[in-house]
Design an enzyme around this catalytic site. Structure first.
Site, mmCIF file in Angstrom:
data_model
loop_
_atom_site.group_PDB
_atom_site.id
_atom_site.type_symbol
_atom_site.label_atom_id
_atom_site.label_comp_id
_atom_site.label_asym_id
_atom_site.label_seq_id
_atom_site.Cartn_x
_atom_site.Cartn_y
_atom_site.Cartn_z
ATOM 1 N N CYS A 1 0.859 -1.179 0.000
ATOM 2 C CA CYS A 1 0.000 0.000 0.000
ATOM 3 C C CYS A 1 0.899 1.233 0.000
ATOM 4 O O CYS A 1 1.712 1.412 0.921
ATOM 5 C CB CYS A 1 -0.864 -0.028 1.264
ATOM 6 N N CYS B 1 -1.064 3.723 -6.576
ATOM 7 C CA CYS B 1 -1.939 3.095 -5.576
ATOM 8 C C CYS B 1 -2.160 1.665 -6.045
ATOM 9 O O CYS B 1 -2.445 1.441 -7.237
ATOM 10 C CB CYS B 1 -3.272 3.848 -5.504
HETATM 11 N N1 DGL Z 1 -3.910 0.490 -2.049
HETATM 12 C C1 DGL Z 1 -3.700 1.697 -1.294
HETATM 13 C C2 DGL Z 1 -2.483 2.433 -1.841
HETATM 14 O O1 DGL Z 1 -1.675 1.853 -2.523
HETATM 15 C C3 DGL Z 1 -4.988 2.461 -1.273
HETATM 16 C C4 DGL Z 1 -5.053 3.434 -0.154
HETATM 17 C C5 DGL Z 1 -6.445 3.781 0.278
HETATM 18 O O2 DGL Z 1 -7.058 2.945 0.927
HETATM 19 O O3 DGL Z 1 -6.881 4.922 0.024
HETATM 20 O O4 DGL Z 1 -2.272 3.579 -1.552
#
Ligand code: DGL
Length: 265
Positions: A73, A183
């Site tokens: 993440c 993301c």
């Molecule tokens: N998958 C997360 C990232 O890479 C998403 C973050 C979120 O939950 O807004 O930032």
């Protein structure tokens, strides 16, 4: 040599785009994936909140005897990786938007980056942009609403298309030749992004690089699984298990029955 699992976590389902690549590159390894879908999205949360959630997840994964943890993440990496590294003795792999390779390869000297608010406003991102993308124009865009769309499994919906068109048009107008997905949820939107931007633009997904980095760290700390060890996968979620099951099946094939458990933080 160590047959303990590798922990992988994300605010939700996005980190499965990283797990998919890890599993491919490291077939002997076992994985425990934690989706914090009950607290998703992390993007608009404060650094303190994200740090506190990340520590809870890491303690859970360490309790499950994980030997290394991949923070799959970007937002949690930006907010918490330094504090995780100073608190726990196991190795961590973090993930940051790949603006360095995009800036180096760009011929139009113009690149786009789609990421969450937490990532784009984080100090880490500001430092990396200054260091490596000083001589290209960087079109930054917060992908508000996209994480929720992926969590709902609505990647082919009209809502997804509408948001993506709004977010990508300024990049197209700015003549970008690379779009960095900052993301881990966004790689699940690649088919739609590709339809909108056409063929000529590179869509940069860092999953492959994260796989290579994890491999390097396993070797450096002599943590590889025994050769005859067979990799297994366990999935935990703080939210609804159904979308998690659906996405794992979409990745691995409809016939598999993933082992999924609900786990409150
Ligand atoms: N998958 C997360 C990232 O890479 C998403 C973050 C979120 O939950 O807004 O930032």
């Amino acid at each position: 040599m160590n047959n303990n699992p590798i922990g992988v976590f994300d605010s939700g389902l996005g980190g499965l785009s990283i797990w998919k690549e890890l599993e491919k590159q490291l077939p002997n390894e076992s994985f425990i994936y934690f989706a914090d879908s009950g607290n998703c999205p992390y993007g608009p949360k404060s650094v303190d909140e994200i740090q506190s959630l990340s520590h809870k997840i890491v303690r859970f994964l360490i309790h499950k005897e994980c030997k290394l943890i991949v923070v799959a993440c970007n937002t949690a990496t930006a907010a918490a990786i330094n504090s995780l590294r100073t608190t726990y003795s196991i190795p961590f792999v973090g993930i940051e938007p790949a603006i360095k390779p995009a800036a180096l390869k760009s011929k139009t000297r113009s690149i786009g980056i789609l990421a969450t608010q937490g990532t784009l406003e984080g100090q880490k991102f500001k430092d990396t942009s200054q260091k490596y993308a000083g001589n290209v124009t960087v079109h930054m865009q917060i992908g508000k609403g996209l994480v929720e769309i992926v969590e709902r499994g609505a990647t082919e919906s009209q809502a997804a298309e509408k948001l993506l068109r709004t977010y990508l048009q300024p990049m197209l107008d700015g003549n970008v030749d690379h779009i960095v997905l900052g993301c881990t949820h966004y790689p699940f939107l690649i088919p739609m992004i590709r339809r909108i931007v056409g063929k000529g633009i590179s869509i940069v997904n860092p999953a492959n690089a994260i796989g290579l980095q994890t491999k390097r760290l396993l070797e450096r700390y002599k943590l590889n699984a025994f050769k005859d060890g067979r990799g297994q996968n366990l999935f935990f979620t703080s939210g609804d298990p159904i979308p998690l099951r659906n996405l794992v099946r979409k990745i691995k094939g409809e016939k598999i029955t993933p082992s999924i458990f609900q786990q409150k933080l």
